[in-house]
Motif scaffolding. Sequence first.
Motif, PDB file in Angstrom:
ATOM      1  N   ARG A  27       0.823  -1.209   0.000  1.00  0.00           N
ATOM      2  CA  ARG A  27       0.000   0.000   0.000  1.00  0.00           C
ATOM      3  C   ARG A  27       0.859   1.261   0.000  1.00  0.00           C
ATOM      4  NH1 ARG A  27      -3.952   0.721   4.790  1.00  0.00           N
ATOM      5  NH2 ARG A  27      -3.171   2.801   5.111  1.00  0.00           N
ATOM      6  N   ALA A  28       1.918   1.279   0.782  1.00  0.00           N
ATOM      7  CA  ALA A  28       2.812   2.441   0.828  1.00  0.00           C
ATOM      8  C   ALA A  28       3.526   2.633  -0.508  1.00  0.00           C
ATOM      9  CB  ALA A  28       3.826   2.285   1.959  1.00  0.00           C
ATOM     10  N   LEU A  29       4.000   1.554  -1.107  1.00  0.00           N
ATOM     11  CA  LEU A  29       4.661   1.652  -2.411  1.00  0.00           C
ATOM     12  C   LEU A  29       3.703   2.172  -3.482  1.00  0.00           C
ATOM     13  CD1 LEU A  29       6.760  -1.628  -2.482  1.00  0.00           C
ATOM     14  CD2 LEU A  29       7.627   0.708  -2.403  1.00  0.00           C
ATOM     15  N   ARG A  30       2.482   1.685  -3.465  1.00  0.00           N
ATOM     16  CA  ARG A  30       1.494   2.117  -4.451  1.00  0.00           C
ATOM     17  C   ARG A  30       1.188   3.608  -4.310  1.00  0.00           C
ATOM     18  NH1 ARG A  30      -4.411  -0.409  -5.229  1.00  0.00           N
ATOM     19  NH2 ARG A  30      -4.694   0.406  -7.296  1.00  0.00           N
ATOM     20  N   ARG A  31       1.057   4.065  -3.065  1.00  0.00           N
ATOM     21  CA  ARG A  31       0.787   5.481  -2.811  1.00  0.00           C
ATOM     22  C   ARG A  31       1.954   6.340  -3.288  1.00  0.00           C
ATOM     23  NH1 ARG A  31      -1.579   5.743   2.390  1.00  0.00           N
ATOM     24  NH2 ARG A  31       0.343   4.782   3.060  1.00  0.00           N
ATOM     25  N   ASP A  32       3.184   5.908  -3.022  1.00  0.00           N
ATOM     26  CA  ASP A  32       4.365   6.658  -3.466  1.00  0.00           C
ATOM     27  C   ASP A  32       4.469   6.689  -4.982  1.00  0.00           C
ATOM     28  OD1 ASP A  32       6.628   5.672  -0.748  1.00  0.00           O
ATOM     29  OD2 ASP A  32       5.045   7.183  -0.858  1.00  0.00           O
ATOM     30  N   LEU A  33       4.157   5.587  -5.649  1.00  0.00           N
ATOM     31  CA  LEU A  33       4.205   5.559  -7.116  1.00  0.00           C
ATOM     32  C   LEU A  33       3.166   6.497  -7.715  1.00  0.00           C
ATOM     33  CD1 LEU A  33       4.809   1.786  -7.866  1.00  0.00           C
ATOM     34  CD2 LEU A  33       6.347   3.694  -8.348  1.00  0.00           C
ATOM     35  N   ARG A  34       1.963   6.516  -7.140  1.00  0.00           N
ATOM     36  CA  ARG A  34       0.934   7.443  -7.632  1.00  0.00           C
ATOM     37  C   ARG A  34       1.369   8.889  -7.464  1.00  0.00           C
ATOM     38  NH1 ARG A  34      -4.409   5.037  -5.017  1.00  0.00           N
ATOM     39  NH2 ARG A  34      -4.622   3.204  -6.309  1.00  0.00           N
ATOM     40  N   GLY A  88      -9.640  10.606  -9.202  1.00  0.00           N
ATOM     41  CA  GLY A  88      -9.691   9.170  -8.953  1.00  0.00           C
ATOM     42  C   GLY A  88      -8.289   8.634  -8.767  1.00  0.00           C
ATOM     43  N   GLN A  89      -7.972   7.529  -9.437  1.00  0.00           N
ATOM     44  CA  GLN A  89      -6.626   6.973  -9.345  1.00  0.00           C
ATOM     45  C   GLN A  89      -5.752   7.408 -10.523  1.00  0.00           C
ATOM     46  OE1 GLN A  89      -8.054   2.691 -10.066  1.00  0.00           O
ATOM     47  NE2 GLN A  89      -5.906   2.566 -10.537  1.00  0.00           N
ATOM     48  N   ASP A 119      -8.494   1.901 -13.789  1.00  0.00           N
ATOM     49  CA  ASP A 119      -8.927   0.550 -14.147  1.00  0.00           C
ATOM     50  C   ASP A 119     -10.389   0.488 -14.558  1.00  0.00           C
ATOM     51  OD1 ASP A 119      -6.383  -0.180 -13.389  1.00  0.00           O
ATOM     52  OD2 ASP A 119      -6.984  -0.898 -11.408  1.00  0.00           O
ATOM     53  N   TRP A 120     -11.185   1.453 -14.155  1.00  0.00           N
ATOM     54  CA  TRP A 120     -12.617   1.438 -14.433  1.00  0.00           C
ATOM     55  C   TRP A 120     -12.966   2.154 -15.739  1.00  0.00           C
ATOM     56  CZ3 TRP A 120     -16.599  -0.259 -10.936  1.00  0.00           C
ATOM     57  CH2 TRP A 120     -16.093  -0.933  -9.835  1.00  0.00           C
ATOM     58  N   ILE A 121     -11.957   2.654 -16.437  1.00  0.00           N
ATOM     59  CA  ILE A 121     -12.194   3.384 -17.682  1.00  0.00           C
ATOM     60  C   ILE A 121     -11.740   2.527 -18.855  1.00  0.00           C
ATOM     61  CG2 ILE A 121     -11.498   5.429 -18.994  1.00  0.00           C
ATOM     62  CD1 ILE A 121     -11.366   6.934 -16.354  1.00  0.00           C
ATOM     63  N   SER A 122     -12.551   2.490 -19.893  1.00  0.00           N
ATOM     64  CA  SER A 122     -12.231   1.703 -21.083  1.00  0.00           C
ATOM     65  C   SER A 122     -11.137   2.384 -21.896  1.00  0.00           C
ATOM     66  CB  SER A 122     -13.480   1.537 -21.951  1.00  0.00           C
ATOM     67  OG  SER A 122     -14.472   0.821 -21.255  1.00  0.00           O
ATOM     68  N   ALA A 123     -10.498   1.614 -22.767  1.00  0.00           N
ATOM     69  CA  ALA A 123      -9.420   2.149 -23.605  1.00  0.00           C
ATOM     70  C   ALA A 123      -9.934   3.330 -24.437  1.00  0.00           C
ATOM     71  CB  ALA A 123      -8.854   1.061 -24.510  1.00  0.00           C
ATOM     72  N   ARG A 124     -11.095   3.203 -25.033  1.00  0.00           N
ATOM     73  CA  ARG A 124     -11.759   4.297 -25.753  1.00  0.00           C
ATOM     74  C   ARG A 124     -13.124   4.446 -25.096  1.00  0.00           C
ATOM     75  NH1 ARG A 124      -9.495   6.813 -29.370  1.00  0.00           N
ATOM     76  NH2 ARG A 124     -11.361   7.382 -30.492  1.00  0.00           N
ATOM     77  N   HIS A 125     -13.246   5.373 -24.188  1.00  0.00           N
ATOM     78  CA  HIS A 125     -14.412   5.455 -23.303  1.00  0.00           C
ATOM     79  C   HIS A 125     -15.458   6.469 -23.780  1.00  0.00           C
ATOM     80  CE1 HIS A 125     -15.904   4.534 -19.171  1.00  0.00           C
ATOM     81  NE2 HIS A 125     -16.596   5.639 -19.402  1.00  0.00           N
ATOM     82  N   LEU A 126     -15.021   7.686 -24.085  1.00  0.00           N
ATOM     83  CA  LEU A 126     -15.961   8.785 -24.336  1.00  0.00           C
ATOM     84  C   LEU A 126     -15.419   9.708 -25.416  1.00  0.00           C
ATOM     85  CD1 LEU A 126     -18.526  10.355 -23.189  1.00  0.00           C
ATOM     86  CD2 LEU A 126     -16.908  11.598 -21.771  1.00  0.00           C
ATOM     87  N   GLY A 168     -15.604   6.073 -14.659  1.00  0.00           N
ATOM     88  CA  GLY A 168     -14.892   5.315 -13.637  1.00  0.00           C
ATOM     89  C   GLY A 168     -14.885   6.086 -12.338  1.00  0.00           C
ATOM     90  N   ARG A 169     -13.680   6.327 -11.801  1.00  0.00           N
ATOM     91  CA  ARG A 169     -13.563   7.091 -10.549  1.00  0.00           C
ATOM     92  C   ARG A 169     -13.225   8.555 -10.803  1.00  0.00           C
ATOM     93  NH1 ARG A 169      -9.592   2.688  -9.108  1.00  0.00           N
ATOM     94  NH2 ARG A 169     -10.986   0.942  -9.110  1.00  0.00           N
TER      95      ARG A 169
END
Length: 178
Positions: A27-34, A88-89, A119-126, A168-169
């Motif tokens: 979780r800490a690594l993911r937060r730092d990468l974001r 979002g993310q 992750d909740w958004i499609s490759a071609r969404h809108l 998505g988010r």
Amino acid sequence: MSSAVMLFGARVLLLVLLYLFLFVVVRALRRDLRAATRRTTASIGPAATNAPSAGAGAGAGTPVLGAQTTGAPTKRARPPEIEVVDAGQSALAPGQRFPLRDTLSIGRSADNDIALEDDWISARHLRLRRQNGAWIAEDLGSTNGTRVNGRPLNGTAPLLTGDVLDLGRVKLKVVDNV
């Protein structure tokens, strides 16, 4: 209580603590990468995304979403913008703006005009496009769908200043370019 039962309980406790430790580290690594990705995108992205694009303006006298009409001589109206309300993310920053062009694609793929790493958004969404002086939102068959002002977007819908798009988010808002 036998020593075998106590040994088994100690092993289970050790295993639970090990998994808890791994969870906290990941979780800490993911937060730092974001955070690092957001800083990198913020240093590269806004300069490129806030610059007006060629062909983005409307013709003289053409009504544009969000343009003010007064008795003053007609000027070239600036098109509205898409503002990030909730990133979002994705690596976007809240408040970041993108000028609307005649056609603007949004999705997870890097070949979109606005690429959102969610992750909740499609490759071609809108797709946002201009049609007869009005702006239209068109869901491109996304897996998780798009919402306009909290309502599911089925096919196309007109956009007005203040409308909020949920992908998505990520939440994007149509704002006047002032």
